[in-house]
Design a protein around this motif. Structure first.
Motif, PDB file in Angstrom:
ATOM      1  N   ARG A 115      13.016  -1.569  17.134  1.00 43.21           N
ATOM      2  CA  ARG A 115      14.413  -1.568  17.577  1.00 43.21           C
ATOM      3  C   ARG A 115      15.125  -0.309  17.106  1.00 43.21           C
ATOM      4  N   GLN A 116      14.840   0.121  15.883  1.00 44.56           N
ATOM      5  CA  GLN A 116      15.452   1.340  15.371  1.00 44.56           C
ATOM      6  C   GLN A 116      15.019   2.562  16.173  1.00 44.56           C
ATOM      7  N   VAL A 117      13.744   2.577  16.567  1.00 41.51           N
ATOM      8  CA  VAL A 117      13.245   3.687  17.383  1.00 41.51           C
ATOM      9  C   VAL A 117      13.956   3.724  18.724  1.00 41.51           C
ATOM     10  N   VAL A 118      14.119   2.541  19.334  1.00 38.67           N
ATOM     11  CA  VAL A 118      14.790   2.464  20.635  1.00 38.67           C
ATOM     12  C   VAL A 118      16.251   2.886  20.496  1.00 38.67           C
ATOM     13  N   GLU A 119      16.908   2.416  19.434  1.00 39.54           N
ATOM     14  CA  GLU A 119      18.314   2.764  19.229  1.00 39.54           C
ATOM     15  C   GLU A 119      18.479   4.260  18.988  1.00 39.54           C
ATOM     16  N   GLN A 120      17.559   4.844  18.217  1.00 38.41           N
ATOM     17  CA  GLN A 120      17.630   6.287  17.958  1.00 38.41           C
ATOM     18  C   GLN A 120      17.399   7.074  19.241  1.00 38.41           C
ATOM     19  N   LYS A 121      16.432   6.612  20.052  1.00 40.72           N
ATOM     20  CA  LYS A 121      16.155   7.278  21.320  1.00 40.72           C
ATOM     21  C   LYS A 121      17.361   7.195  22.241  1.00 40.72           C
ATOM     22  N   SER A 122      18.014   6.017  22.272  1.00 39.89           N
ATOM     23  CA  SER A 122      19.202   5.845  23.099  1.00 39.89           C
ATOM     24  C   SER A 122      20.328   6.757  22.627  1.00 39.89           C
ATOM     25  N   SER A 123      20.491   6.858  21.288  1.00 37.11           N
ATOM     26  CA  SER A 123      21.524   7.726  20.734  1.00 37.11           C
ATOM     27  C   SER A 123      21.259   9.187  21.080  1.00 37.11           C
ATOM     28  N   ASP A 124      19.992   9.590  21.001  1.00 37.63           N
ATOM     29  CA  ASP A 124      19.632  10.971  21.336  1.00 37.63           C
ATOM     30  C   ASP A 124      19.878  11.255  22.818  1.00 37.63           C
ATOM     31  N   GLN A 125      19.544  10.286  23.682  1.00 41.58           N
ATOM     32  CA  GLN A 125      19.764  10.459  25.114  1.00 41.58           C
ATOM     33  C   GLN A 125      21.252  10.566  25.424  1.00 41.58           C
ATOM     34  N   ARG A 126      22.058   9.745  24.732  1.00 41.39           N
ATOM     35  CA  ARG A 126      23.505   9.773  24.946  1.00 41.39           C
ATOM     36  C   ARG A 126      24.073  11.142  24.573  1.00 41.39           C
ATOM     37  N   GLN A 127      23.673  11.640  23.400  1.00 41.35           N
ATOM     38  CA  GLN A 127      24.175  12.933  22.961  1.00 41.35           C
ATOM     39  C   GLN A 127      23.716  14.036  23.905  1.00 41.35           C
ATOM     40  N   ALA A 128      22.461  13.959  24.353  1.00 39.00           N
ATOM     41  CA  ALA A 128      21.948  14.966  25.280  1.00 39.00           C
ATOM     42  C   ALA A 128      22.713  14.931  26.595  1.00 39.00           C
ATOM     43  N   LEU A 129      23.104  13.721  27.043  1.00 38.93           N
ATOM     44  CA  LEU A 129      23.854  13.592  28.290  1.00 38.93           C
ATOM     45  C   LEU A 129      25.231  14.225  28.157  1.00 38.93           C
TER      46      LEU A 129
END
Length: 241
Positions: A115-129
């Motif tokens: 879950r932490q990996v998914v949340e971190q990936k989502s956070s990274d995608q959001r910032q990249a967007l």
């Protein structure tokens, strides 16, 4: 190797240990000594002995029976080991060691890690967007624009790569506004296009449906401005401001 050794090797049986447990037992709060006791108990369990004598475990580990008892007591306190009492077919009570709690702790730990990996990936995608939109717009986003994009992700549940495609369409139409992108996203939603793959397939079908242009058609329309191929929305001119 002689035949006697091979026969002994085979007769001794095998003890299987999960590689996940081997890699993460420290994260579960299990010490090296506790893990060695687990391995000994597991080896007996796999051989059909679910409650081996403590003195036998101590002898194999070169420890005293008191030390083994203390280790097992700690494992029970840590809720990685229980001693269950069952009845056999003759109605006699018998004890057995059970590591179900340890396996549950391992499953919980791995689930949290995933879950932490998914949340971190989502956070990274959001910032990249955010950064991608700012780059294409050529300016920083306003607080309201940040809230709009966050609402697309959190409330409308648009995927980040789908929003990226809407940004691409807006740039192709030289419409650098979130209002324009929102109209594109709503258009795709009405068509039940919710993933990047679905949108790209629809775009390919749209392209294939366009009539091919020959040399004559090209010469007759060469003065007409080219319109981006994927014009999903038809915003007003005000949207491009």
């Amino acid at each position: 190797m002689d035949d006697t050794f091979m026969q002994q090797f085979i007769n001794a049986g095998q003890t299987t240990v999960s590689s996940l447990l081997l890699a993460h037992f420290h994260e579960l709060g299990i010490t090296n000594d506790e893990f060695l006791v687990y391995l000994e108990l597991k080896s007996f369990y796999d051989a059909g002995n679910h409650f081996p004598d403590m003195a036998t475990i101590a002898q194999r580990l070169r420890l005293s029976s008191t030390q083994v008892y203390q280790i097992i007591h700690r494992m029970i306190q840590k809720k990685i080991l229980t001693i269950d009492t069952t009845q056999d077919k003759q109605g006699r009570s018998q004890d057995q060691y059970d590591f179900a709690l340890m396996y549950r702790k391992l499953a919980t730990y791995l689930s949290q890690q995933n879950r932490q990996v998914v949340e971190q990936k989502s956070s990274d995608q959001r910032q990249a967007l955010f950064e991608q939109i700012e780059t294409e717009f050529g300016r920083p986003l306003s607080p309201i624009e940040y809230e709009t994009i966050a609402a697309w992700l959190d409330q409308d549940h648009y995927q980040a790569d789908v929003i990226g495609l809407a940004l691409r369409e807006a740039v192709l139409n030289q419409a650098y506004s979130l209002k324009y992108m929102d109209r594109i996203l709503l258009s795709w939603e009405r068509k039940h296009l919710t993933t990047k793959q679905q949108i790209q397939r629809e775009q390919e079908k749209r392209q294939q449906r366009q009539p091919s242009s020959g040399a004559a058609a090209q010469s007759s329309t060469e003065d007409i401005p080219q319109i981006p191929m994927y014009n999903w929305a038809e915003p007003n001119d005000d949207d491009k401001q």
